[in-house]
Scaffold this active site. Structure first.
Site, PDB file in Angstrom:
ATOM      1  N   ASP A 313     -44.189   9.200 -21.216  1.00  0.00           N
ATOM      2  CA  ASP A 313     -44.558   8.373 -22.386  1.00  0.00           C
ATOM      3  C   ASP A 313     -43.294   7.703 -23.235  1.00  0.00           C
ATOM      4  O   ASP A 313     -43.570   6.808 -23.831  1.00  0.00           O
ATOM      5  CB  ASP A 313     -45.571   9.122 -23.153  1.00  0.00           C
ATOM      6  N   GLY A 315     -39.804   7.372 -22.210  1.00  0.00           N
ATOM      7  CA  GLY A 315     -38.950   6.569 -21.358  1.00  0.00           C
ATOM      8  C   GLY A 315     -39.716   5.509 -20.560  1.00  0.00           C
ATOM      9  O   GLY A 315     -39.046   4.499 -20.351  1.00  0.00           O
ATOM     10  N   TYR A 397     -54.535   8.711 -25.060  1.00  0.00           N
ATOM     11  CA  TYR A 397     -54.202   9.769 -25.947  1.00  0.00           C
ATOM     12  C   TYR A 397     -53.175   9.237 -27.077  1.00  0.00           C
ATOM     13  O   TYR A 397     -52.623   8.458 -27.042  1.00  0.00           O
ATOM     14  CB  TYR A 397     -53.060  10.829 -25.277  1.00  0.00           C
TER      15      TYR A 397
HETATM   16 CO    CO Z   1     -54.047  16.985 -22.827  1.00  0.00          CO
END
Ligand code: CO
Length: 650
Positions: A313, A315, A397
């Site tokens: 996430d 690079g 996320y």
């Molecule tokens: Co998780």
């Protein structure tokens, strides 16, 4: 009472900032100026886009010797890519002279997946005839609420990888615009999309699984959530009647004994520079620079396209580009100082992320306490901490990065993981062997979150050692007749290969960074210990391409001598990388790290075997580490704290 003050990251041209620091990120005007200079160059054409426009750090010695008054040269690093040829170039721009100094082609590099890419991909996929047909086979003819998640595709030697900059998309359906798509995975349907060409390469219709229909939402706009929302919470108000104990000048912060510089960049997001502690009048350096320089989320499901889920996430996307604009009273409470972040879009225009960094003080309970048994006299001191934080939304996320500074000299990083789990449809190949059935037909797959912190150390100045401590149970015998003896075995790790180290619970192993050139009162080297409670090993095989690309996950500890271009532990260009750049490759040189300008790399994270309670939205789970003084001070450095009183300032 929440109070807000504001700073703008970027200390260069024309933002009116009084304070200046040589590591100040590029301002809005500097980003525009750098883009304009590159746009005029021969290397630029109509098909060229900008990946990154950021400060090229001045020479390290010049920064160290900077007298606090003059200005160091302002230069920009600009990464551009040609969407026709795929060529990636690194440009160096002299902002003071207004000229391009250099433009170098980086062979085989592919630039990160950025917001403009994602928007283009999603728009194209839903108009693709093969995709429309694949959805129709599943009974979906209205694609107005279909959700396409472009995942970085990795490097597996598969068709479509070579010569392309691609994403591998997963598909979800929403019953309405605000419905949670992760409750409705469209299993077995993936799309390969070329980001440079802006077109669908292949629709992979791999298997047919019924799409789960049950709605699982979390937002207050949904009737079920509104109906269950409780009303028995009494207010908690935070008051700081005298204001905060910190002062801010530009990006430079002073808080009690602490001082540091705040940086924000597109790739790493929040960075702390020049972190030092004022020890009774003597400013003692601790860290030159601290950041989360990479992370990877490997998933453990081998079926269909799921083996490709290994997002890096930092690079591959850039957690700075994806940072949230934080809001007072919701994300941050008390007296808040916000810093904006400035990044760029692919057209080279500056993009301001307002309130990207939040800084505030928090009460932290007990600092120390004792009741004297003979006199019954009580001494109590309360702890407080300064919290500098940023939150990024990476697709499904959220990652919150919270740097906490404490009165006793402790530096802590808390990573808070929340948001929505990436889901898959229950299929006959994997069943629920590789995940948790969180709703009928919905599987949240096993995965890890592995972060790598880059800690450019300067414990009491340059010239640091990495020391490993193992606790040894002494043999029974003449010197240990009662069998109770144990001692700490300490060893300096002298070279890069020797410093590739793993956790060992059997010896309570930990590591220290010491300064062999400075002594504490008792004659030992001044030192900090790494408190590393979140060490976790990866579970992919060592001979996989992922193991090579994510070599930083193989060991929890690495150390290198500072080198300006060794910034990212999975290499500079991570998207579809081969793994030939990065901390695994650099440390093959086995350079000396004794009494060196040391960079410590700590890999940590969590093993996430999903719980029912993580669905539909995951309550915060934390991981991280701390650096704690260990012989750095001659005694408890908080003896100067005033006694705690009811309602008092301390
Ligand atoms: Co998780």
């Amino acid at each position: 009472m929440n109070v807000m003050t504001k700073g703008v990251i970027g200390g260069g041209i024309g933002n009116g900032m009084v304070a200046y620091h040589p590591l100040d990120p590029l301002s809005v005007d500097e980003i525009s100026a750098a883009a304009a200079i590159v746009r005029r160059a021969d290397e630029f054409n109509d098909a060229t886009k900008f990946e990154t426009i950021e400060l090229r750090y001045p020479d390290r010695d010049a920064v160290r010797q900077w007298d606090g008054a003059g200005r160091l040269p302002r230069r920009a690093f600009v990464c551009i890519y040609d969407t026709h040829s795929g060529t990636v170039r690194e440009c160096l721009v002299d902002l003071d002279a207004g000229i391009l100094i250099d433009a170098t082609i980086i062979p085989h590099a592919r630039t990160a997946v950025v917001l403009d890419d994602i928007i283009g991909c999603v728009e194209s996929v839903v108009q693709d005839q093969d995709f429309i047909a694949a959805m129709a086979r599943r009974g979906f003819t209205d694609l107005s609420n279909v959700q396409v998640d472009p995942f970085s595709a990795g490097n597996f030697g598969l068709d479509g990888e070579d010569g392309h900059r691609i994403v591998h998309c997963f598909v979800y359906n929403r019953n309405g615009p605000f419905d949670n798509g992760y409750a409705h995975p469209v299993e077995g349907l993936n799309v390969i999309y070329d980001l440079n060409q802006g077109k669908v390469l292949e629709v992979l219709d791999r298997t047919m699984v019924e799409v789960p229909a049950e709605e699982r939402n979390y937002a207050i706009r949904h009737d079920r959530i509104a109906a269950m929302t409780r009303d028995d919470l009494k207010a908690i108000a935070i008051t700081q009647p005298d204001g905060p104990s910190f002062t801010v000048a530009g990006n430079k912060v002073h808080w009690l004994n602490w001082q540091f510089h705040v940086e924000f960049n597109a790739r790493e997001g929040l960075v702390l520079n020049d972190l030092a502690f004022n020890d009774r009048g003597r400013v003692r350096p601790l860290l030159q620079r601290a950041s989360v320089a990479e992370m990877v989320v490997p998933y453990g499901d081998p079926s269909f396209g799921h083996f490709r889920k290994n997002a890096f996430d930092v690079g591959e996307y850039g957690i700075g580009r994806l940072a949230n604009s934080l809001t007072i009273g919701c994300d941050c409470r008390g007296h808040i100082h916000y810093f904006d972040g400035v990044v760029n879009n692919t057209a080279g225009a500056p993009v301001v992320i307002e309130n990207a960094i939040c800084m505030h003080e928090e009460d932290d309970g007990m600092l120390w306490k004792h009741t004297d048994l003979m006199t019954m006299a009580v001494e109590t001191r309360r702890s407080r901490r300064l919290v500098i934080s940023s939150v990024a939304t990476v697709g499904n996320y959220e990652y919150g990065f919270f740097w906490n500074l404490y009165l006793d000299g402790t530096i802590e990083l808390e990573v808070k993981l929340t948001g929505l789990m990436n889901t898959a449809g229950y299929n006959d190949v994997s069943k629920d062997n590789y995940g948790t059935h969180v709703a009928p037909g919905v599987v949240a797959q096993n995965h890890l979150h592995l972060f790598c912190a880059r800690l450019d150390t300067a414990i009491d100045g340059v010239g640091n050692n990495l020391v490993e401590v193992n606790v040894i149970q002494d043999e029974r015998g003449e010197g240990n007749p009662w069998g109770n003896a144990f001692h700490a075995d300490q060893a300096v790790l002298r070279s890069e290969k020797a410093a590739r180290r793993n956790r060992n619970a059997e010896t309570e192993r930990y590591w220290k960074i010491t300064n062999p050139n400075r002594q504490n009162r008792m004659g030992g080297p001044t030192a900090y210990k790494l408190v590393a409670p979140s060490m976790v090993r990866p579970f992919h095989h060592g001979d996989t391409q992922l193991a090579k690309r994510a070599a930083f996950t193989k060991h929890q500890i690495w150390a290198t001598p500072y080198t300006a271009d060794e910034r990212y532990p999975a290499g500079a260009y991570v998207n579809q990388s081969t793994g030939e750049d990065g901390v695994g490759a650099w440390t093959e040189a086995d350079r000396n790290i004794e009494n060196a300008d040391l960079v410590l790399w700590h890999t940590f994270g969590i093993m996430h075997l999903p719980r029912l309670e993580d669905f539909p939205i995951q309550p915060v789970v934390k991981c991280g580490f701390a650096l704690m003084a260990d012989g750095f001070f001659d005694e408890n450095p908080t003896l100067d704290m005033p006694p705690s009183t009811d309602g008092g300032s301390a």
